[in-house]
Write a protein that holds these residues in place. Structure first.
Motif: not given
Length: 330
Positions: A110-114, A307-321, A323-330
């Motif tokens: 439902i929520v889906g993978r990055i 914990q959920a609030r802090t993850m949203v506040e610091f955009d943890v999911c966006g940062t993961i997205r 960073t993983v994109g950069k690693v894949e591009a290298e």
């Protein structure tokens, strides 16, 4: 910020879940909580609050339900509606103390993978002797893993430790049967090389006997091994406190000595209680999904919402997205 909360999930639902929601609203003035569940069953615990909204659901996912089947068939279940709200953008994150497998299925389907994340990981923060704790992943989202999956776990865990736990440059370790380079099976040997190349502070192999001593801020392993280690730690702690109780209750003298160290023992128990750190995050999904412990009380729910609030506040999911994109591009 809107946090979606499963009001019917967990051993102590809905009373302790609602109590935890009310505590969270008192502590954090910048959040709204949408609680999903059977309004009739929740009514006796609810209190009017301008930032609390109740969404009535007619179904509930039980502990014995088969996860994927339950998610697909029980469309009006509190957990499903909660996850759908996150997908639709009407909530920023979700928290549940319900069926772990069902929550993982809801997160995945439902929520889906990055994009770029092969497999999500279940990641609690476990206590250490020095009180700092460490992020441990995967503890059961996937029984099998490939070296590339462990590299992604390491990146996600490092980002979480930095953004949510406030650790400047998190140390990342690989769980293994020895600390020397070249130790382990094919998985850990190949993963060692990949972690050495990843954009993290990799500190090498970590043995299971050392993990509570704090050798790393993040420790990665496959889900099968992680789940075994987690349950061994839980069982050992329960057994230890049970033996202490038996010793201190054996005679009048021991009962008097127990009274003298009561506060110290309570402090020790709290220090080793991983619900103090929040729930287990499902890393690798498009939005924060937090699994609170099944026996969560109000305080544990408060910590999971924090914990959920802090993850949203610091955009943890966006940062993961990114960073993983950069690693894949290298």
């Amino acid at each position: 910020m809107i946090i979606a909360l499963d009001g019917m999930g967990g051993d102590n639902a809905p009373g302790e879940i609602i109590a935890g929601a009310l505590l969270s609203l008192s502590e954090f003035e910048d959040i709204h909580i949408h609680i999903y569940g059977n309004e009739e069953k929740m009514a006796q615990y609810l209190k009017e609050h301008p930032r609390l909204k109740v969404i009535h659901c007619t179904e509930k996912i039980e502990a014995e339900d088969e996860p994927v089947r339950a998610i697909r068939r029980k469309k009006d279940a509190s957990m499903v509606r909660m996850a759908q709200a996150v997908k639709d953008g009407t909530a920023d994150a979700c928290v549940s103390a319900g069926n772990t497998g069902a929550l993982m299925a809801a997160g995945l389907f439902i929520v889906g993978r990055i994009e770029g994340i092969d497999r999500p990981a279940l990641a609690p923060t476990l206590p250490t002797i020095d009180g700092q704790g460490f992020v441990f992943l995967d503890v059961g989202a996937n029984s099998d893993a490939k070296p590339a999956h462990l590299q992604q776990y390491a990146i996600m865990g490092s980002i979480y430790a930095e953004k949510v736990r406030g650790i400047q440059t998190p140390r990342v370790g690989l769980l293994n049967i020895g600390t020397e380079v070249g130790k382990g099976n094919d998985l850990t040997k190949a993963a060692y090389d990949l972690l050495s190349e990843a954009p993290i502070q990799f500190v090498g192999n970590v043995e299971s006997r050392d993990i509570l001593s704090g050798p790393a801020d993040v420790i990665v392993t496959d889900g099968f091994t992680g789940n075994m280690v987690l349950k061994t730690i839980e069982g050992t702690a329960l057994g230890f406190f049970s033996m202490l109780k038996e010793v201190y209750g054996a005679s009048l003298k021991s009962k008097l000595s127990a009274a003298m160290v009561k506060d110290g023992l309570k402090g020790l128990k709290k220090k080793m209680d991983y619900t103090e750190y929040g729930g287990a995050g499902l890393f690798g999904l498009n939005s924060p999904v937090i699994k609170a412990h099944g026996s969560s009380n109000a305080n544990a729910i408060l910590n999971a919402i924090r914990q959920a609030r802090t993850m949203v506040e610091f955009d943890v999911c966006g940062t993961i997205r990114r960073t993983v994109g950069k690693v894949e591009a290298e």
